[in-house]
Scaffold this motif. Structure first.
Motif, short mmCIF file in Angstrom:
data_model
loop_
_atom_site.label_atom_id
_atom_site.label_comp_id
_atom_site.label_asym_id
_atom_site.label_seq_id
_atom_site.Cartn_x
_atom_site.Cartn_y
_atom_site.Cartn_z
N CYS A 1 3.09 9.42 -3.61
CA CYS A 1 3.79 10.65 -3.97
C CYS A 1 4.09 11.47 -2.72
CB CYS A 1 2.94 11.50 -4.94
SG CYS A 1 2.85 10.85 -6.61
N GLU A 2 3.09 11.59 -1.85
CA GLU A 2 3.31 12.38 -0.64
C GLU A 2 4.39 11.76 0.24
OE1 GLU A 2 -0.08 13.96 1.78
OE2 GLU A 2 1.05 13.14 3.47
N ILE A 3 4.28 10.47 0.46
CA ILE A 3 5.26 9.78 1.30
C ILE A 3 6.66 9.94 0.71
CG2 ILE A 3 6.05 7.49 2.01
CD1 ILE A 3 3.10 6.72 2.39
N ALA A 4 6.80 9.70 -0.58
CA ALA A 4 8.11 9.79 -1.23
C ALA A 4 8.70 11.18 -1.08
CB ALA A 4 7.99 9.41 -2.70
N THR A 5 7.85 12.20 -1.28
CA THR A 5 8.33 13.58 -1.19
C THR A 5 8.79 13.91 0.22
OG1 THR A 5 6.79 14.18 -2.94
CG2 THR A 5 7.70 15.97 -1.62
N ARG A 6 7.98 13.55 1.20
CA ARG A 6 8.34 13.87 2.58
C ARG A 6 9.60 13.12 2.99
NH1 ARG A 6 2.89 13.02 5.98
NH2 ARG A 6 4.25 13.61 7.72
#
Lengths: 250, 250
Positions: free
Chosen positions: A163-168
């Motif tokens: 989730c974090e990677i996708a958002t960034r």
DNA sequence: TGCATAATACAACAATTGATAAGAGCGCTC
DNA sequence: GAGCGCTCTTATCAATTGTTGTATTATGCA
């Protein structure tokens, strides 16, 4: 739009401009400073724990990690950085590196001598504030990683990292949305994912199998699709608020 | 010795002076700003996730944690702060809190309005640098905590936390050495230690029993003695270099 | 294209850590 | 000073995660 956002140092200036409002002549000066660059393979150390760098690196392309290796040889990745990042800026403040900075993929890196950076900060105090804000954002991310490592199960940890990677990535135009689905390239190996989540690579493999089986992610090699981001975020207890300082204006 | 190091805000000024060289009139101004203070009991929230503070808190006495509570109610402590700390200084940069700040013990807290802090930073740019350095130090500690949470066994994690606490306390004169032994007060409950290390309180208890049985720590209630700090440090893979920016000059 | 190397998948078993429960000790309040 | 609540301690059992090992599949390079 400030000048030079499209050169090799484009993402670097874009990130800094999100953190503070840089005057055009500062952008130009920064842009000129990173004219030189080197290309490195994957798993190549840029700076090692104990080093005393005399320059700051700027990631122009590729993925990079901060990491520390324990006495038993186990490596912990403490943060991930994409293009635009300046991961060893703190060497201006603390001369001795307390960790390694290592490429995760093929990477293009530029360098800015400390002396130049310091004199720029004298001329443009706003630059100091931009980097303080950058450090503070990193600290917020590190806090969330501590929660991930200390308070979530293996599958939740893995999902939260995605989730974090996708958002960034999406915020910098490197993920494509269709409906509630989000697709992006995620070049980390399962070993590297394990080093970032504190799990064995075998267990990362198990966790990803679970996420695929549940339909929350689809994946072929390094191309990922999060089928339903709100659902995965709810499962992983992912709340993107801690990342917001990095979010570019729409 | 700068003025006012002995008032209620003494440790605060002492810490900042380690991070940068503050002129005497700045020290005086800071000292005057924290004249008002409140006393709080243990486990009392000072600032909550989602808050938008208009002032910064200064810890004058007691122990405080940053922490986040997950959807399942599990709390992760992400950092520990003693007297002298300004744990929500980043609210100057990012208006919305991404975590809670909570007392661990009885605590005395002072407050400085954002507006005053901002105008002081205008007058004294060195203050901005001191706080940037403070943020950067915190980030180094957070990195080491990520290693602790992700890459060490339960007993090692517990031992490493004790090493860090003992070292930080000693540097501010709150631990006493005799030979290679180090004694200090450590008021955290086993539940709180569990929240800091990502372990259940029962397993913290087991780990401490192991450390006591091995002779590496002695303990009655909240008074601890590390019998042989180099030995415990070697066992826990503790290297104090990451803390050095906080170390006062002898 | 083919070969060598690295990454992924998956199974069986072992080790670590968590959950639950129950008694003992301590400190605070009324 | 009696009672109540919180913390510490310890045991047992369950769940999660790690380790080892071996196919299988990709990938990069000659």
């Amino acid at each position: 739009m400030a000048p030079h956002f499209n050169g090799p140092a484009g993402t670097f200036l874009q990130r800094l401009n999100v953190l503070a409002d840089l005057p055009a002549d500062l952008s130009t000066a920064l842009h000129d400073l990173v004219a030189n660059s080197r290309c490195l393979g994957a798993n190549h150390d840029i700076v090692l724990q104990g080093d005393q760098p005399s320059q700051c690196c700027v990631i122009l392309e590729g993925w990079v990690s901060r990491n520390k290796v324990g006495a038993a040889g186990k490596r912990q990745i403490t943060s991930l950085h994409f293009s635009g990042a300046t991961p060893d800026i703190q060497s201006l403040l603390h001369p001795v590196m307390d960790h390694n900075i290592t490429t995760l993929t093929k990477t293009k890196v530029g360098f800015i001598p400390h002396s130049h950076m310091r004199s720029l900060m004298e001329r443009f105090p706003v630059l100091k504030e931009a980097f303080w804000k950058d450090t503070s954002l990193e600290l917020a991310i590190a806090r969330e990683w501590e929660v991930n490592l200390g308070a979530r199960s293996a599958v939740e940890r893995t999902a939260h990292l995605f989730c974090e990677i996708a958002t960034r990535l999406e915020w910098f135009g490197r993920a494509t949305r269709s409906g509630s689905a989000l697709s992006f390239e995620m070049p980390l190996t399962q070993i590297q994912l394990g080093e970032a989540t504190g799990l064995s690579s075998v267990h990362i493999n198990r966790s990803m199998r679970t996420l695929r089986a549940s339909g929350m992610i689809e994946q072929t090699r390094h191309w990922f699709t999060i089928s339903d981001l709100p659902k995965l975020a709810a499962f992983a207890d992912f709340n993107p608020d801690y990342l917001i300082p990095e979010r570019p204006q729409d």
